[in-house]
Design a protein around this motif. Structure first.
Motif, PDB file in Angstrom:
ATOM      1  N   ASN A 169      22.291  44.447  37.341  1.00 60.20           N
ATOM      2  CA  ASN A 169      23.413  44.142  36.485  1.00 60.20           C
ATOM      3  C   ASN A 169      24.762  44.653  37.089  1.00 60.20           C
ATOM      4  OD1 ASN A 169      21.763  43.415  34.465  1.00 60.20           O
ATOM      5  ND2 ASN A 169      20.952  45.558  34.403  1.00 60.20           N
ATOM      6  N   THR A 170      25.803  43.902  36.930  1.00 66.67           N
ATOM      7  CA  THR A 170      26.960  44.534  37.261  1.00 66.67           C
ATOM      8  C   THR A 170      28.351  44.208  35.781  1.00 66.67           C
ATOM      9  OG1 THR A 170      28.881  44.141  38.624  1.00 66.67           O
ATOM     10  CG2 THR A 170      27.819  42.223  37.797  1.00 66.67           C
ATOM     11  N   ASN A 171      29.013  45.136  35.872  1.00 65.59           N
ATOM     12  CA  ASN A 171      29.870  45.203  34.743  1.00 65.59           C
ATOM     13  C   ASN A 171      31.350  44.765  35.148  1.00 65.59           C
ATOM     14  OD1 ASN A 171      27.915  46.691  32.984  1.00 65.59           O
ATOM     15  ND2 ASN A 171      28.472  48.661  34.100  1.00 65.59           N
ATOM     16  N   LEU A 172      31.928  44.179  33.753  1.00 64.59           N
ATOM     17  CA  LEU A 172      33.016  43.452  33.867  1.00 64.59           C
ATOM     18  C   LEU A 172      33.850  43.898  32.648  1.00 64.59           C
ATOM     19  CD1 LEU A 172      34.684  41.255  35.613  1.00 64.59           C
ATOM     20  CD2 LEU A 172      33.348  39.374  34.079  1.00 64.59           C
ATOM     21  N   THR A 173      34.894  44.537  33.182  1.00 59.43           N
ATOM     22  CA  THR A 173      36.040  45.231  32.303  1.00 59.43           C
ATOM     23  C   THR A 173      37.300  44.715  31.981  1.00 59.43           C
ATOM     24  OG1 THR A 173      36.336  46.850  33.548  1.00 59.43           O
ATOM     25  CG2 THR A 173      34.358  47.304  32.173  1.00 59.43           C
ATOM     26  N   SER A 174      37.496  43.476  32.557  1.00 60.75           N
ATOM     27  CA  SER A 174      39.080  42.851  32.676  1.00 60.75           C
ATOM     28  C   SER A 174      38.947  41.497  32.668  1.00 60.75           C
ATOM     29  CB  SER A 174      39.617  43.604  33.891  1.00 60.75           C
ATOM     30  OG  SER A 174      39.369  42.920  35.135  1.00 60.75           O
ATOM     31  N   SER A 175      40.163  40.671  32.693  1.00 58.08           N
ATOM     32  CA  SER A 175      40.173  39.360  32.750  1.00 58.08           C
ATOM     33  C   SER A 175      40.065  38.780  34.232  1.00 58.08           C
ATOM     34  CB  SER A 175      41.405  38.715  32.199  1.00 58.08           C
ATOM     35  OG  SER A 175      42.315  39.488  33.041  1.00 58.08           O
ATOM     36  N   ALA A 176      39.780  39.708  35.251  1.00 60.13           N
ATOM     37  CA  ALA A 176      39.875  39.521  36.543  1.00 60.13           C
ATOM     38  C   ALA A 176      38.677  38.592  37.188  1.00 60.13           C
ATOM     39  CB  ALA A 176      39.907  40.623  37.410  1.00 60.13           C
ATOM     40  N   GLY A 177      37.849  38.415  36.395  1.00 59.45           N
ATOM     41  CA  GLY A 177      36.421  37.918  36.521  1.00 59.45           C
ATOM     42  C   GLY A 177      35.536  38.742  37.754  1.00 59.45           C
ATOM     43  N   SER A 178      34.410  38.117  38.024  1.00 62.89           N
ATOM     44  CA  SER A 178      33.634  38.709  38.882  1.00 62.89           C
ATOM     45  C   SER A 178      33.195  37.766  40.224  1.00 62.89           C
ATOM     46  CB  SER A 178      32.120  39.279  38.364  1.00 62.89           C
ATOM     47  OG  SER A 178      31.569  39.941  39.081  1.00 62.89           O
ATOM     48  N   SER A 179      33.172  38.110  41.493  1.00 63.00           N
ATOM     49  CA  SER A 179      32.633  37.439  42.454  1.00 63.00           C
ATOM     50  C   SER A 179      31.386  37.748  42.784  1.00 63.00           C
ATOM     51  CB  SER A 179      33.652  37.769  43.725  1.00 63.00           C
ATOM     52  OG  SER A 179      34.922  37.635  43.503  1.00 63.00           O
ATOM     53  N   ASN A 210      32.153  29.510  35.308  1.00 65.95           N
ATOM     54  CA  ASN A 210      32.216  29.745  36.804  1.00 65.95           C
ATOM     55  C   ASN A 210      33.457  28.951  37.263  1.00 65.95           C
ATOM     56  OD1 ASN A 210      30.065  31.346  37.408  1.00 65.95           O
ATOM     57  ND2 ASN A 210      29.058  29.482  36.570  1.00 65.95           N
ATOM     58  N   LEU A 211      34.609  29.726  38.074  1.00 69.38           N
ATOM     59  CA  LEU A 211      35.616  28.842  38.627  1.00 69.38           C
ATOM     60  C   LEU A 211      36.038  29.700  39.945  1.00 69.38           C
ATOM     61  CD1 LEU A 211      37.727  26.507  37.858  1.00 69.38           C
ATOM     62  CD2 LEU A 211      39.129  28.557  36.998  1.00 69.38           C
ATOM     63  N   ASN A 212      36.120  28.917  41.069  1.00 67.80           N
ATOM     64  CA  ASN A 212      36.515  29.021  42.260  1.00 67.80           C
ATOM     65  C   ASN A 212      35.485  30.294  42.636  1.00 67.80           C
ATOM     66  OD1 ASN A 212      38.432  26.971  42.100  1.00 67.80           O
ATOM     67  ND2 ASN A 212      39.907  28.311  41.093  1.00 67.80           N
ATOM     68  N   GLY A 213      34.491  30.237  42.799  1.00 66.47           N
ATOM     69  CA  GLY A 213      33.436  31.464  43.198  1.00 66.47           C
ATOM     70  C   GLY A 213      33.592  32.814  42.255  1.00 66.47           C
ATOM     71  N   LYS A 214      33.989  32.431  41.238  1.00 63.72           N
ATOM     72  CA  LYS A 214      33.974  33.838  40.313  1.00 63.72           C
ATOM     73  C   LYS A 214      33.535  33.416  38.714  1.00 63.72           C
ATOM     74  CE  LYS A 214      37.406  36.609  40.942  1.00 63.72           C
ATOM     75  NZ  LYS A 214      38.602  37.616  40.980  1.00 63.72           N
ATOM     76  N   LEU A 215      33.100  34.408  38.159  1.00 61.07           N
ATOM     77  CA  LEU A 215      32.371  34.385  36.746  1.00 61.07           C
ATOM     78  C   LEU A 215      33.438  34.997  35.980  1.00 61.07           C
ATOM     79  CD1 LEU A 215      28.929  34.648  35.704  1.00 61.07           C
ATOM     80  CD2 LEU A 215      30.601  35.760  34.332  1.00 61.07           C
ATOM     81  N   TYR A 216      33.758  34.202  34.739  1.00 57.05           N
ATOM     82  CA  TYR A 216      34.783  34.732  33.708  1.00 57.05           C
ATOM     83  C   TYR A 216      33.970  34.981  32.186  1.00 57.05           C
ATOM     84  CZ  TYR A 216      38.206  33.947  37.293  1.00 57.05           C
ATOM     85  OH  TYR A 216      39.099  33.866  38.670  1.00 57.05           O
ATOM     86  N   ILE A 217      34.380  35.805  31.534  1.00 57.01           N
ATOM     87  CA  ILE A 217      34.113  35.801  30.320  1.00 57.01           C
ATOM     88  C   ILE A 217      35.253  35.867  29.191  1.00 57.01           C
ATOM     89  CG2 ILE A 217      32.852  37.438  28.533  1.00 57.01           C
ATOM     90  CD1 ILE A 217      31.183  38.805  30.923  1.00 57.01           C
ATOM     91  N   GLU A 218      34.826  34.860  28.121  1.00 58.42           N
ATOM     92  CA  GLU A 218      36.118  34.773  27.209  1.00 58.42           C
ATOM     93  C   GLU A 218      35.386  35.312  25.695  1.00 58.42           C
ATOM     94  OE1 GLU A 218      38.960  34.150  26.774  1.00 58.42           O
ATOM     95  OE2 GLU A 218      39.342  33.385  29.039  1.00 58.42           O
ATOM     96  N   PRO A 219      35.815  36.171  24.900  1.00 56.26           N
ATOM     97  CA  PRO A 219      37.354  36.737  25.285  1.00 56.26           C
ATOM     98  C   PRO A 219      37.260  37.575  26.438  1.00 56.26           C
ATOM     99  CG  PRO A 219      36.665  36.651  22.709  1.00 56.26           C
ATOM    100  CD  PRO A 219      35.373  36.631  23.493  1.00 56.26           C
ATOM    101  N   ASP A 220      38.244  37.804  26.981  1.00 57.66           N
ATOM    102  CA  ASP A 220      38.388  38.859  28.115  1.00 57.66           C
ATOM    103  C   ASP A 220      37.577  40.012  27.880  1.00 57.66           C
ATOM    104  OD1 ASP A 220      40.068  37.074  29.698  1.00 57.66           O
ATOM    105  OD2 ASP A 220      41.891  37.880  28.847  1.00 57.66           O
ATOM    106  N   PRO A 221      36.910  40.685  28.633  1.00 58.27           N
ATOM    107  CA  PRO A 221      36.149  41.856  28.407  1.00 58.27           C
ATOM    108  C   PRO A 221      37.161  43.033  28.537  1.00 58.27           C
ATOM    109  CG  PRO A 221      35.134  40.670  30.036  1.00 58.27           C
ATOM    110  CD  PRO A 221      36.416  39.933  30.200  1.00 58.27           C
ATOM    111  N   SER A 222      37.007  44.332  28.135  1.00 55.97           N
ATOM    112  CA  SER A 222      37.701  45.414  28.295  1.00 55.97           C
ATOM    113  C   SER A 222      36.964  46.596  28.745  1.00 55.97           C
ATOM    114  CB  SER A 222      38.463  45.632  27.075  1.00 55.97           C
ATOM    115  OG  SER A 222      37.733  46.209  26.099  1.00 55.97           O
ATOM    116  N   SER A 223      37.694  47.827  28.824  1.00 57.20           N
ATOM    117  CA  SER A 223      36.876  49.081  28.965  1.00 57.20           C
ATOM    118  C   SER A 223      35.942  49.606  27.649  1.00 57.20           C
ATOM    119  CB  SER A 223      37.816  50.027  29.449  1.00 57.20           C
ATOM    120  OG  SER A 223      38.974  50.248  28.319  1.00 57.20           O
ATOM    121  N   THR A 224      36.171  48.962  26.537  1.00 52.88           N
ATOM    122  CA  THR A 224      35.666  49.396  25.330  1.00 52.88           C
ATOM    123  C   THR A 224      34.717  48.142  24.868  1.00 52.88           C
ATOM    124  OG1 THR A 224      37.563  48.582  24.107  1.00 52.88           O
ATOM    125  CG2 THR A 224      37.539  50.985  24.683  1.00 52.88           C
ATOM    126  N   GLU A 225      35.088  47.042  25.381  1.00 56.45           N
ATOM    127  CA  GLU A 225      34.284  45.854  24.934  1.00 56.45           C
ATOM    128  C   GLU A 225      33.952  45.136  26.465  1.00 56.45           C
ATOM    129  OE1 GLU A 225      36.231  43.474  22.149  1.00 56.45           O
ATOM    130  OE2 GLU A 225      35.827  44.973  20.388  1.00 56.45           O
TER     131      GLU A 225
END
Length: 202
Positions: A50-60, A110-125
């Protein structure tokens, strides 16, 4: 017994040949990747990371199979539906499209080798991505890291099929090679069916 020794015992291939060594290492990697992609996600829980995502930056995340993507809202984890990267604009809040994502109905793409979540994740969500990395091994090793132990023998069979086909291509000895290849393919198919049919329980 090492992977190379097991493959040699099944095919008679010369595992001291430097060219064949490289091929076998590739076949071992290919076989593990094929099996991970074939297996249902519920068969991979014990090798999932598992890896966490807390911003709109996406995960590689590369060289892996995505098993699950979730986003937290009001203390609960909501499964993210998968959407195409080309539809990312439609996922935005207030887009008015049927693909529009929301906190109780999140999406990922997935876009350009990264995974993005919508709505953007945050530190609390935050978002959580569960994945299985495609493992590699060399013919001198005897086990994989991050791969189901119960089907390691299937990777050996996969690589043995490739090795026997390589031998056939080089010596054209159909009388000797063809029965070996067919037996290996039958064993691979039956082993996979047995695992998927219940051999993974317990």
């Amino acid at each position: 017994m090492s992977f190379g020794s097991r493959i040699k015992s099944l095919t008679g291939v010369d595992i001291t040949d430097s060219t064949i060594k490289g091929y076998i290492n590739d076949w071992l990697a290919e076989g593990a990747k094929e099996l991970i992609n074939i297996l249902p996600n519920d068969c991979l829980w014990n090798v999932t990371t598992n890896t966490n995502l807390t911003s709109s930056a996406g995960s590689s995340l590369t060289n892996c199979k995505i098993v699950d993507v979730q986003r937290t809202f009001n203390g609960f984890d909501y499964a993210c539906r998968k959407e195409s990267g080309s539809a990312r604009g439609r996922l935005k809040a207030n887009s008015g499209y049927m693909e529009e994502a929301s906190k109780p109905d999140p999406a990922f793409y997935n876009l350009n080798g990264k995974l993005y979540i919508e709505p953007d994740p945050s530190s609390t969500e935050g978002g959580k991505i569960s994945y299985v990395s495609f493992p590699t091994a060399t013919l001198g090793e005897s086990t994989y890291t991050g791969f189901p132990d119960e089907i390691e023998h299937l990777v050996v069979l996969y690589a043995s099929i490739k090795a026997a086909e390589y031998q056939l291509q080089n010596d054209q000895d159909t009388e000797v090679r063809a029965p070996v290849i067919q037996t290996l393919k039958d064993d691979y198919k039956l082993g996979l069916q047995a695992f998927l049919g219940g051999g993974n329980e317990g």
